[in-house]
Design a protein around this motif. Structure first.
Motif, PDB file in Angstrom:
ATOM      1  N   VAL A   1      82.570  20.467  97.325  1.00  0.00           N
ATOM      2  CA  VAL A   1      81.642  21.395  97.974  1.00  0.00           C
ATOM      3  C   VAL A   1      82.352  21.981  99.192  1.00  0.00           C
ATOM      4  O   VAL A   1      82.932  21.244  99.991  1.00  0.00           O
ATOM      5  CB  VAL A   1      80.361  20.685  98.458  1.00  0.00           C
ATOM      6  CG1 VAL A   1      79.442  21.670  99.174  1.00  0.00           C
ATOM      7  CG2 VAL A   1      79.634  20.019  97.303  1.00  0.00           C
ATOM      8  N   ILE A   2      82.321  23.303  99.283  1.00  0.00           N
ATOM      9  CA  ILE A   2      82.942  23.989 100.418  1.00  0.00           C
ATOM     10  C   ILE A   2      81.857  24.832 101.071  1.00  0.00           C
ATOM     11  O   ILE A   2      80.985  25.355 100.392  1.00  0.00           O
ATOM     12  CB  ILE A   2      84.072  24.914  99.910  1.00  0.00           C
ATOM     13  CG1 ILE A   2      85.224  24.069  99.358  1.00  0.00           C
ATOM     14  CG2 ILE A   2      84.558  25.851 100.997  1.00  0.00           C
ATOM     15  CD1 ILE A   2      86.316  24.946  98.758  1.00  0.00           C
ATOM     16  N   THR A   3      81.895  24.950 102.396  1.00  0.00           N
ATOM     17  CA  THR A   3      80.966  25.847 103.083  1.00  0.00           C
ATOM     18  C   THR A   3      81.783  26.890 103.838  1.00  0.00           C
ATOM     19  O   THR A   3      82.753  26.534 104.515  1.00  0.00           O
ATOM     20  CB  THR A   3      80.070  25.063 104.060  1.00  0.00           C
ATOM     21  OG1 THR A   3      79.434  24.007 103.330  1.00  0.00           O
ATOM     22  CG2 THR A   3      78.997  25.948 104.668  1.00  0.00           C
ATOM     23  N   SER A   4      81.412  28.160 103.703  1.00  0.00           N
ATOM     24  CA  SER A   4      82.186  29.224 104.352  1.00  0.00           C
ATOM     25  C   SER A   4      81.996  29.180 105.867  1.00  0.00           C
ATOM     26  O   SER A   4      81.006  28.646 106.365  1.00  0.00           O
ATOM     27  CB  SER A   4      81.755  30.592 103.819  1.00  0.00           C
ATOM     28  OG  SER A   4      80.457  30.913 104.286  1.00  0.00           O
ATOM     29  N   HIS A   5      82.940  29.748 106.588  1.00  0.00           N
ATOM     30  CA  HIS A   5      82.794  29.867 108.050  1.00  0.00           C
ATOM     31  C   HIS A   5      82.081  31.158 108.395  1.00  0.00           C
ATOM     32  O   HIS A   5      81.395  31.252 109.394  1.00  0.00           O
ATOM     33  CB  HIS A   5      84.172  29.839 108.713  1.00  0.00           C
ATOM     34  CG  HIS A   5      84.886  28.539 108.509  1.00  0.00           C
ATOM     35  ND1 HIS A   5      84.471  27.367 109.122  1.00  0.00           N
ATOM     36  CD2 HIS A   5      85.943  28.198 107.737  1.00  0.00           C
ATOM     37  CE1 HIS A   5      85.257  26.378 108.733  1.00  0.00           C
ATOM     38  NE2 HIS A   5      86.158  26.852 107.888  1.00  0.00           N
ATOM     39  N   ASN A   6      82.278  32.172 107.535  1.00  0.00           N
ATOM     40  CA  ASN A   6      81.674  33.487 107.800  1.00  0.00           C
ATOM     41  C   ASN A   6      80.428  33.706 106.949  1.00  0.00           C
ATOM     42  O   ASN A   6      80.242  33.055 105.928  1.00  0.00           O
ATOM     43  CB  ASN A   6      82.691  34.581 107.497  1.00  0.00           C
ATOM     44  CG  ASN A   6      83.875  34.535 108.451  1.00  0.00           C
ATOM     45  OD1 ASN A   6      83.740  34.859 109.623  1.00  0.00           O
ATOM     46  ND2 ASN A   6      85.020  34.086 107.949  1.00  0.00           N
ATOM     47  N   PHE A   7      79.589  34.652 107.362  1.00  0.00           N
ATOM     48  CA  PHE A   7      78.371  34.997 106.623  1.00  0.00           C
ATOM     49  C   PHE A   7      78.694  35.854 105.395  1.00  0.00           C
ATOM     50  O   PHE A   7      79.667  36.617 105.394  1.00  0.00           O
ATOM     51  CB  PHE A   7      77.429  35.849 107.487  1.00  0.00           C
ATOM     52  CG  PHE A   7      76.890  35.139 108.697  1.00  0.00           C
ATOM     53  CD1 PHE A   7      76.499  33.807 108.642  1.00  0.00           C
ATOM     54  CD2 PHE A   7      76.751  35.833 109.906  1.00  0.00           C
ATOM     55  CE1 PHE A   7      75.974  33.170 109.757  1.00  0.00           C
ATOM     56  CE2 PHE A   7      76.230  35.195 111.033  1.00  0.00           C
ATOM     57  CZ  PHE A   7      75.851  33.868 110.959  1.00  0.00           C
ATOM     58  N   GLY A   8      77.826  35.774 104.388  1.00  0.00           N
ATOM     59  CA  GLY A   8      77.782  36.724 103.274  1.00  0.00           C
ATOM     60  C   GLY A   8      79.139  37.087 102.676  1.00  0.00           C
ATOM     61  O   GLY A   8      79.983  36.207 102.446  1.00  0.00           O
ATOM     62  N   PRO A   9      79.351  38.381 102.396  1.00  0.00           N
ATOM     63  CA  PRO A   9      80.567  38.807 101.686  1.00  0.00           C
ATOM     64  C   PRO A   9      81.863  38.481 102.436  1.00  0.00           C
ATOM     65  O   PRO A   9      82.902  38.291 101.799  1.00  0.00           O
ATOM     66  CB  PRO A   9      80.390  40.322 101.522  1.00  0.00           C
ATOM     67  CG  PRO A   9      79.279  40.710 102.421  1.00  0.00           C
ATOM     68  CD  PRO A   9      78.427  39.509 102.640  1.00  0.00           C
ATOM     69  N   THR A  10      81.820  38.405 103.757  1.00  0.00           N
ATOM     70  CA  THR A  10      83.033  38.036 104.503  1.00  0.00           C
ATOM     71  C   THR A  10      83.392  36.584 104.200  1.00  0.00           C
ATOM     72  O   THR A  10      84.561  36.237 103.990  1.00  0.00           O
ATOM     73  CB  THR A  10      82.837  38.252 106.023  1.00  0.00           C
ATOM     74  OG1 THR A  10      82.341  39.573 106.220  1.00  0.00           O
ATOM     75  CG2 THR A  10      84.134  38.070 106.786  1.00  0.00           C
ATOM     76  N   GLY A  11      82.360  35.727 104.115  1.00  0.00           N
ATOM     77  CA  GLY A  11      82.565  34.328 103.743  1.00  0.00           C
ATOM     78  C   GLY A  11      83.034  34.199 102.294  1.00  0.00           C
ATOM     79  O   GLY A  11      83.835  33.330 101.963  1.00  0.00           O
ATOM     80  N   TRP A  12      82.525  35.055 101.436  1.00  0.00           N
ATOM     81  CA  TRP A  12      82.902  35.082 100.003  1.00  0.00           C
ATOM     82  C   TRP A  12      84.401  35.333  99.875  1.00  0.00           C
ATOM     83  O   TRP A  12      85.137  34.575  99.239  1.00  0.00           O
ATOM     84  CB  TRP A  12      82.131  36.196  99.310  1.00  0.00           C
ATOM     85  CG  TRP A  12      81.936  36.081  97.827  1.00  0.00           C
ATOM     86  CD1 TRP A  12      80.798  35.654  97.205  1.00  0.00           C
ATOM     87  CD2 TRP A  12      82.853  36.459  96.779  1.00  0.00           C
ATOM     88  NE1 TRP A  12      80.959  35.734  95.827  1.00  0.00           N
ATOM     89  CE2 TRP A  12      82.211  36.216  95.547  1.00  0.00           C
ATOM     90  CE3 TRP A  12      84.149  36.971  96.760  1.00  0.00           C
ATOM     91  CZ2 TRP A  12      82.807  36.465  94.311  1.00  0.00           C
ATOM     92  CZ3 TRP A  12      84.756  37.218  95.524  1.00  0.00           C
ATOM     93  CH2 TRP A  12      84.078  36.966  94.318  1.00  0.00           C
TER      94      TRP A  12
END
Ligand code: 2M8
Ligand code: MG
Ligand code: MG
Length: 269
Positions: A247-258
């Protein structure tokens, strides 16, 4: 790899619905032959436009796993259990929306003034509460399987409401803005079906799944994917998962995190 992705708040910005941050990485994935499969609460009508804008020609999963539309060029053979519909093979998992609209109407008296739902809202009102243009709101209103509810009451009453819906046989799922009311289907079950079919039709290819999502309605697909990527949301806490490995969680929101996560996983050596 096959990538399964939520749209709102994940591939598209939660507020502006922009996908500018993923344009170049989507090009790279296309060149590498890695399919990107939208797995969304949105409707068929919305997806026809959005996948055109995203330049995707892959299958897509609509209305929270209620159905999968597979362009007939995507597989060598028609998958068992699908019907042909205007250039697609259609796999349905859920009964039609009319039934759930009827159920919601029966709850109107007990929860008066506490909710509104799409089929009883004007296009103008849907545009107001979603931030979509009136044209896009019209496409969002063409539900086939599930009915989005805009909850206006308090949290305690919402819990009772969800209970009443479950008693009536519905499976309510929380999206970024709305409570989606439909029969039993979810994004995980649809992912599993499509991945199995892919494996059947391409026995020579070893395929794992990467799922990306930002909301509660993404939990089912995040639980079943080989790798789960939680995209940070500006409005809600990350979806809570039972699994802890891969499981990974992005640092950035939305498409930037994608873009941040897919770049790191697939394109960094
Ligand atoms: C609804 O879906 C989102 C997904 O998270 C939500 O519940 O907030 C659907 O009505 C969809 O069709 C629509 O495009 C979207 C717009 O915000 O809202
Ligand atoms: Mg989302
Ligand atoms: Mg969604």
């Amino acid at each position: 790899h096959i990538i399964f992705t939520d749209l709102d708040g994940t591939l598209l910005d939660h507020h502006s619905y922009s996908f500018a941050p993923v344009v170049s990485i989507l090009d790279k994935l296309q060149q590498e032959g890695i399919p990107v499969i939208p797995n969304t609460s949105k409707t068929f009508a919305e997806l026809v436009e959005i996948r055109g804008a995203l330049k995707l020609t892959t299958p897509f999963i609509v209305e929270n796993g209620a159905a999968i539309y597979i362009p007939t060029h995507f597989f060598p053979q028609q998958p068992i259990g699908t019907i042909e519909k205007s250039g697609y093979w259609l796999k349905e998992f859920s009964p039609r929306v009319e039934h759930w609209v009827g159920v919601l109407d029966t709850l109107q008296a007990a929860f008066s003034e506490e909710f509104e739902h799409f089929s009883r809202m004007s296009v103008k009102r849907i545009s107001e509460v979603t931030g979509l243009s009136e044209h896009d709101a019209e496409l969002a209103a063409t539900r086939e399987y599930g009915e989005p509810v805009n909850w206006l009451g308090d949290q305690a009453s919402k819990t009772l409401f969800i209970h009443a819906l479950e008693e009536a046989g519905a499976t309510p799922l929380q999206g970024g803005r709305f409570l989606h009311v439909s029969g039993y289907s979810d994004k995980g079950q649809a992912l599993t079906w499509l991945l199995n079919e892919y494996q059947k039709q391409h026995p020579d290819k070893q395929c794992d799944s990467i799922a990306l999502g930002d909301g509660q309605n993404d939990v089912a697909m995040l639980e079943v994917a080989s790798l789960a990527i939680r995209i940070l949301s500006p409005t809600t806490p990350p979806p809570e998962l039972k699994r802890t490995n891969k499981v990974i969680t992005s640092h950035n929101f939305g498409p930037t995190g994608w873009a941040e996560c897919i770049e790191a996983i697939l394109f960094k050596q």
